[in-house]
Design a protein around this motif. Structure first.
Motif, PDB file in Angstrom:
ATOM      1  N   SER A  53      -9.541 -22.805  15.498  1.00  0.00           N
ATOM      2  CA  SER A  53      -9.729 -21.275  15.628  1.00  0.00           C
ATOM      3  C   SER A  53     -10.142 -21.169  14.057  1.00  0.00           C
ATOM      4  N   LEU A  54      -9.529 -21.462  13.314  1.00  0.00           N
ATOM      5  CA  LEU A  54      -9.834 -21.635  11.988  1.00  0.00           C
ATOM      6  C   LEU A  54     -11.254 -21.979  10.867  1.00  0.00           C
ATOM      7  N   THR A  55     -11.539 -22.446  11.738  1.00  0.00           N
ATOM      8  CA  THR A  55     -12.980 -22.863  11.363  1.00  0.00           C
ATOM      9  C   THR A  55     -13.632 -21.914  11.884  1.00  0.00           C
ATOM     10  N   SER A  56     -13.841 -21.463  13.121  1.00  0.00           N
ATOM     11  CA  SER A  56     -14.390 -20.260  13.982  1.00  0.00           C
ATOM     12  C   SER A  56     -14.331 -19.122  13.102  1.00  0.00           C
ATOM     13  N   LEU A  57     -13.221 -18.806  12.840  1.00  0.00           N
ATOM     14  CA  LEU A  57     -13.570 -17.966  11.989  1.00  0.00           C
ATOM     15  C   LEU A  57     -13.497 -17.738  10.871  1.00  0.00           C
ATOM     16  N   ARG A  58     -13.653 -18.720   9.723  1.00  0.00           N
ATOM     17  CA  ARG A  58     -14.246 -19.114   8.076  1.00  0.00           C
ATOM     18  C   ARG A  58     -15.830 -18.800   8.698  1.00  0.00           C
TER      19      ARG A  58
END
Length: 303
Positions: A38-43
């Protein structure tokens, strides 16, 4: 700017890429334990927001019917690599993953041969092998310090598939440029590949991770995430796409060998007593490989 000057600029850009990627690891380590996919997607979404101001008025911004499937495949490569990396992090040793990652430039070379964007010659594979040996030496030096060991199991197998995916990304970019399927704008190519990658990684996060954990994000986490999105995603992938237009995929991915060297320099600055002579052979081989790449400045073969 002539071809040689363009190649030099691409090489310098990839050196900056290696520094930015190397600096991203301490930044990630400063964050709280949050859902990685999820952090990668937001990034990636933050990266796209930063790129939006560069691409919104480009005449080639909206992809055509020939471009969209290729962007989707490039986004799948990004999703495949990051998904495999985060899953393998819990099932493989750091040394095993670092060792497998040195295969990426060689994989890019072989895939590039299949797509017709690499030349069949001995010099570039020899340089890649030298850089791989140096990066492996740095990984082993780090493992000796941390007591790691080399093995190959399911986690390593999954991560190798991720390495295959990330090696395919610049090959598809180069092939798309060579065949006229992708626009000349590096920012546009970066925007759409990251955007579709964000969607695919986000779906994986929704399926595999508890979304409630994102509520634990602090203000510091958000600032680090914005930094990673703008500099370690938007800028790094733009530099990679810009270099891909001039260099071969294997020459571009060869700069991944510099990342552990940058990490070693950061470790030396913070804790000089932890960097011993075991780091020297790998460092010298990586530097030699990059200097040889700078001298040869390989570019795409004519189609």
């Amino acid at each position: 700017m002539n071809d040689r000057q363009s190649a030099r600029a691409a090489h310098l850009g990839m050196m900056l890429w290696a520094v930015l990627v190397g600096l991203s690891f301490p930044a990630v380590g400063a964050m709280s334990e949050l859902p990685p996919l999820s952090l990668t997607s937001l990034r990636f979404l933050i990266a796209c927001a930063g790129l939006w101001w560069l691409v919104r008025r480009s005449p080639t911004f909206l992809p055509g019917w020939r471009e969209l499937p290729l962007y989707a495949l490039m986004g799948l490569c990004l999703a495949g690599f990051f998904g495999a990396m985060f899953w393998a992090a819990h099932h493989a040793t750091a040394l095993s993953m670092a060792t497998l990652f040195v295969t990426v430039p060689l994989l890019a070379f072989l895939l590039g041969l299949g797509f017709g964007v690499e030349r069949l010659a001995w010099r570039l594979p020899a340089i890649l092998a030298l850089g791989a040996a140096g990066a492996l030496g740095l990984a082993i030096a780090e493992s000796l310090e941390q007591g790691g060991r080399l093995r190959f199991g399911m986690g390593e197998a999954v991560f190798f598939l991720g390495c295959f995916a990330t090696a395919l990304y610049p090959v598809l970019s180069k092939w798309g440029l060579a065949t006229g399927r992708l626009p000349a704008s590096a920012a546009v190519r970066t925007f759409w590949s990251l955007g579709l990658g964000a969607v695919l990684v986000g779906f994986a996060g929704l399926a595999l991770e508890p979304m409630g954990r994102l509520a634990a994000m602090t203000g510091r986490d958000l600032l680090v995430l914005v930094y990673l999105g703008l500099f370690s995603s938007a800028l790094t992938f733009w530099l990679l796409q810009r270099a891909t237009a001039v260099l071969t995929p294997s020459a571009v991915t060869a700069y991944s060998y510099l990342v552990p060297f940058v990490s070693m320099l950061l470790l030396f600055v913070r804790e000089p007593g932890r960097v011993g002579w075991a780091w020297l052979p790998g460092s010298l081989m990586v530097i030699a490989a990059i200097l040889l790449l700078l001298r040869d400045t390989p570019s795409t073969p004519a189609r």
